[in-house]
Enzyme design. Structure first.
Site, PDB file in Angstrom:
ATOM      1  N   PHE A 143       0.853  -1.184   0.000  1.00 12.95           N
ATOM      2  CA  PHE A 143       0.000   0.000   0.000  1.00 12.95           C
ATOM      3  C   PHE A 143       0.888   1.232   0.000  1.00 12.95           C
ATOM      4  CE2 PHE A 143      -2.287   3.592   1.667  1.00 12.95           C
ATOM      5  CZ  PHE A 143      -3.429   3.566   0.889  1.00 12.95           C
ATOM      6  N   ASP A 240       9.156   2.821   2.047  1.00 13.73           N
ATOM      7  CA  ASP A 240       7.988   3.624   2.396  1.00 13.73           C
ATOM      8  C   ASP A 240       7.737   3.457   3.886  1.00 13.73           C
ATOM      9  OD1 ASP A 240       5.500   4.688   2.920  1.00 13.73           O
ATOM     10  OD2 ASP A 240       4.539   3.872   1.125  1.00 13.73           O
ATOM     11  N   LYS A 269       2.344  11.076   7.321  1.00 13.26           N
ATOM     12  CA  LYS A 269       1.477  10.843   8.475  1.00 13.26           C
ATOM     13  C   LYS A 269       1.920  11.573   9.752  1.00 13.26           C
ATOM     14  CE  LYS A 269      -1.195   7.112   6.762  1.00 13.26           C
ATOM     15  NZ  LYS A 269      -0.870   5.988   5.906  1.00 13.26           N
TER      16      LYS A 269
END
Ligand SMILES: *Cc1c(COP(=O)(O)O)cnc(C)c1O
Length: 415
Positions: A143, A240, A269
Site C-alpha cells: 500500500f 515507504d 502521516k
C-alpha cells in the site's frame, strides 16, 4: 446504537459526500491525548490514531501553540520564496535521519510519487537506463497511496477497478511475511525479487512492515537480504515508512531493526504532529541532484506553517521519549494480547505500538468485532476483513493499555 444527533450527521455525510469510505457509526467531536469524544459526550480510547498519523496524541498543547503562533505570523508562501521555518525543518529532518537531502510534499502519496520520479531520473541520468525503460519492483500486498500511478502497481483489485489505463514500469515480487520459507537464505520472497531484476531496474520500493495488508512482518534478515541485493545490482532501495516511521515500531525508523540504511526514505502521516499534512522524500545528494528547478513541485509543499509544526513534532518525539514508549508499551501490549485465550484469535503480530490481530473469521468478522469494541469505548479499525489493527498514539500510558486489554478480552470472551 447511535443517537439522533449522530444519525443526523451520518445521514448528511451519506447524502452529500462521495461514498468512498464506510466509517464506523460514531460522530467524533473532540480529541485529547489518546482519547476521543463523540458529539454526545461519550469517551473512547483511540486505537486507530488516524492510521498512525497521531503519534503525539490529539491536540498536543505545544503543537497547538506552535500552530497558532506560526499561523498568526506566516502560513503559506509557496516555494517561490525562502522561509526560516522551512530551512530549519530541512536541517532538523536531515540531522535526525542522516539523509543528506529532503524534498517535502503534503500527502504520503505525493511523497511516494516523488520517490518514483527520483528513482527514474537516477536510473536514466546516473545508471544509464534508456529513456522510458526504467522499472521499479514493488511487493505483493503493498500500500503506497491512491494516485493513478500508485494504484497501477497495487495488488488490491478494489483500488484499481475502473481506474485504468495504468502507468507502466512496475513489476511485482512476493512480499515476505506470509510465506513459511524458513531460514532467510531460502527466502522465496528474496528469490522472487531477484528474478524480476534486469538491467533496467532502477529501484525496489517496499514497506518494511506492510500495514494496510494487515501488519505483515517479514522474517528477520529480510530487509538486510534485500539491501544486499540492491547494492549488488546497483539498484536504489527505497522504503515507504509513511506509517512505520517516526517511532511507530519502537525505533525511529523500522529499518533500524535490521541495521541497514536504505537509499531513499518516504515519510508522512505522524510528521505533521497530528495537525497538518506534510510528507517528505529523503535521499542522498547523488539521487536528489537530478531534481532541477521546475522539474517537480507542490504549492503547499514545505509551507512555513507545516514546516514549523513538523519541526516541533520531531523535537517532541525525542523530548517526550515517544519512541522508547512505543517500544516498551508495544512489547507489553503484544505480550498481553498474546496471553488472551480465545479461539477467535489466529495470530497476534507486530512491532512497537503497531499490532495486528488476525481472526479466525469463521467465528466473527473483523468489522463486527470493531463494532463490539466501539460499544466498549475502544475505537479500532479492521483491515482486509480478517485483521484488527491496534495502533494507539505513541504517548499511551500503561493504565490506558490495561484498560484496553480488559475490554478486548471481555469482547473476545463474549463470542
Ligand atoms: C498512508 C500511507 C500512504 C499514503 O499516504 P496518504 O497521506 O494517504 O497519501 C502511503 N504509504 C503507506 C505505507 C501508508 O501507510
Amino acid at each position: 446504537m447511535t443517537s439522533s444527533l449522530q444519525d443526523n450527521f451520518i445521514k448528511k455525510e451519506s447524502l452529500y459526500g462521495a461514498q468512498n469510505y464506510s466509517p464506523l457509526s460514531v460522530v467524533l467531536e473532540k480529541g485529547e491525548g489518546a482519547y476521543l469524544w463523540d458529539v454526545d459526550g461519550n469517551k473512547y480510547l483511540d486505537m486507530v490514531s488516524a492510521y498512525s498519523a497521531v503519534s503525539h496524541g490529539h491536540s498536543h498543547p505545544e503543537l497547538i501553540k506552535t500552530l497558532h503562533d506560526q499561523s498568526s505570523k506566516l502560513a503559506i508562501t509557496s516555494r517561490a520564496f525562502y522561509t526560516e521555518p522551512f530551512a530549519n525543518f530541512l536541517e532538523k529532518l536531515s540531522n535526525i535521519s542522516n539523509f543528506e537531502s529532503v524534498l517535502t510534499m503534503n500527502t504520503g502519496a505525493e511523497a511516494v510519487e516523488t520517490a518514483i520520479k527520483a528513482a527514474r531520473r537516477w536510473g536514466y541520468f546516473s545508471k544509464g537506463i534508456p529513456e522510458d525503460d526504467a522499472e521499479i519492483i514493488v511487493a505483493d500486498g503493498n500500500f503506497h497511496g491512491r494516485t493513478t500511478t500508485i494504484v497501477s502497481f497495487s495488488s488490491d483489485l478494489s483500488y484499481k477497478e475502473g481506474f485504468g489505463p495504468f502507468t507502466p514500469g512496475f513489476e511485482t515480487a512476493d512480499y515476505c511475511g506470509s510465506c513459511e520459507c524458513g531460514p532467510i537464505d531460502n527466502c522465496l520472497s528474496i528469490k522472487s525479487f531477484e528474478k524480476k531484476i534486469n538491467e533496467n531496474t532502477c529501484a525496489i520500493l517496499v514497506e518494511p512492515i506492510q500495514g494496510e495488508a494487515g501488519i505483515r512482518v517479514p522474517s528477520e534478515g529480510w530487509l538486510k537480504e534485500l539491501r544486499e541485493l540492491c547494492t549488488a545490482k546497483n539498484i536504489l532501495m527505497i522504503l515507504d515508512e509513511i506509517q512505520s516511521g517516526l517511532g511507530r515500531t519502537g525505533k525511529l525508523f523500522a529499518y533500524q531493526h535490521e541495521n541497514i540504511i536504505p537509499d531513499g526514505l518516504i515519510l508522512g502521516k505522524a510528521l505533521g504532529g497530528a495537525l497538518l499534512p506534510i510528507s517528505a522524500f529523503l535521499s542522498s545528494k547523488d539521487v536528489m541532484q537530478h531534481f532541477k528547478p521546475g522539474s517537480h513541485g507542490s504549492t503547499f509543499g514545505g509551507n512555513p506553517l507545516a514546516s514549523k509544526v513538523a519541526a516541533k513534532a520531531i523535537d517532541l518525539l525525542f523530548e517526550e521519549k515517544l519512541i522508547e514508549n512505543s517500544e516498551k508499551m508495544g512489547n507489553y501490549f503484544l505480550s498481553k494480547l498474546r496471553q488472551i485465550n480465545s479461539k477467535v484469535i489466529k495470530e497476534v503480530r507486530g512491532k512497537g505500538l503497531w499490532i495486528g490481530m488476525e481472526l479466525n473469521t469463521s467465528d466473527v468478522n473483523a468489522k463486527d468485532l470493531c463494532l463490539m469494541l466501539l460499544n466498549e469505548g475502544l475505537l479500532c479499525k479492521e483491515t482486509h476483513k480478517t485483521v484488527i489493527r491496534f495502533a494507539p498514539p505513541l504517548m499511551i500510558s500503561k493504565d490506558d493499555l490495561d484498560w484496553a486489554i480488559d475490554k478486548i478480552t471481555k469482547v473476545l470472551r463474549s463470542i
